[in-house]
Motif scaffolding. Structure first.
Motif: not given
Length: 318
Positions: A233-251
């Motif tokens: 998420f961005d620093r305010t928790g307002k915007r979710f980054g799906a690509a970041i989440g997918q990459a984290l779990v894949e890694g």
């Protein structure tokens, strides 16, 4: 990291003299974080981090924390080893507070992580989970959902409302978490606080995982969920980054594939992670001294993330 205690040049030099690291050249306080006082220390030989343990850390836990660093470093994980003093001790006492000298690792914490960086962090997290499985010490998680719910209840709805009128509703949300929390997931020693500012990177390579002072025995999938909530998420928790989440779990799964029960539990585990950080931030907001060199963090940032995981359980870990 933060600075709660002032140490003069003479005190710092006296502390450093107990280590075989050369004479003190310079020291600078680090203002980020909420739990300990920290300084970047340069000596005639090298650079180090000096930590004075101020809050939430029991003296009896230090052998676990510092021993874990040495255990993981010996297994070639990207973590800083402790520097033992001339008598072989991993930490010392100064004015009634424990202090430790830690290896300095190069790198920069990513302000806006990329998917490639998230993938590398996921792999590094799995690496420490595997490496820690034969660590001989045990430490219970004292920030489990029932513990963090108790923090919110102790703060009280009236005090929480003074931080933000929308905050008191998380008490009931937290009760739902404790009632549905999964058990019997695969365990190891977990970091449980792997925010971007606790990761050092050289480009897309992880050069250091730091600040293991909330490490404990726990579910590895919960640690991944904590990292997901902290990174995606961005620093305010307002915007979710799906690509970041997918990459984290894949890694993560390139090193340690998740079991079916772990993957199924990730949404509720992420909500539990948000409960923890809402509670700790609310407590810090109410308890942090006004003159401390530390920036209070808004618990509503994690309320918004929590709401996302509730409303998008089927998408957050797709």
């Amino acid at each position: 990291m933060a600075v709660y205690t002032f140490l003069g040049a003479e005190e710092l030099a006296g502390l450093i003299a107990h280590y075989d690291v050369g004479e003190l050249v310079s020291a600078k306080g680090i203002a980020e974080g909420v739990s300990n006082s920290n300084w970047i220390v340069d000596t005639a030989k090298a650079r180090f981090i000096l930590t004075m343990y101020e809050r939430r850390i029991e003296l009896g836990d230090l052998p676990f924390f510092l021993g874990l660093l040495d255990h993981l470093a010996a297994k070639k994980c990207p973590v800083p080893a402790t520097v033992h003093d001339r008598s072989g001790k991993a930490y010392r006492s100064h004015d009634g507070k424990a202090v430790a000298l830690i290896e300095f690792l190069p790198g920069i914490s990513p302000a806006e992580p990329t998917p490639a960086q998230a993938r590398a962090v996921g792999a590094a997290l799995a690496q420490i989970h595997i490496a820690a499985m034969d660590f001989g010490r045990q430490r219970e998680n004292d920030l489990a959902p029932e513990d963090t719910l108790a923090i919110l209840e102790k703060c009280g709805a009236d005090a929480l409302a003074k931080i933000d009128p929308r905050l008191p509703r998380v008490i009931d949300m937290g009760r739902n978490i404790t009632e549905t929390w999964p058990g019997d997931l695969p365990q190891s020693v977990i970091h449980s606080d792997l925010f971007p500012d606790n990761v050092l990177m050289m480009g897309e390579t992880v050069s250091g995982l730091i600040d293991f002072y909330f490490a404990c025995n726990g579910a590895m999938a919960y640690d991944l969920a904590v990292t997901h909530a902290a990174w995606c998420f961005d620093r305010t928790g307002k915007r979710f980054g799906a690509a970041i989440g997918q990459a984290l779990v894949e890694g993560y799964e390139t090193v340690r594939p998740l079991e079916g029960s772990e993957r199924q539990a990730l949404p509720i585990l992420a909500q539990g992670a948000c409960l923890r950080f809402v509670a700790s931030r609310a407590e810090d907001w109410l308890d942090t001294p006004a003159d401390a060199l530390v920036t209070r963090k808004d618990p509503m940032d994690f309320v918004r993330r929590w709401d996302f995981y509730v409303e998008n359980a089927d998408k957050a870990f797709a």
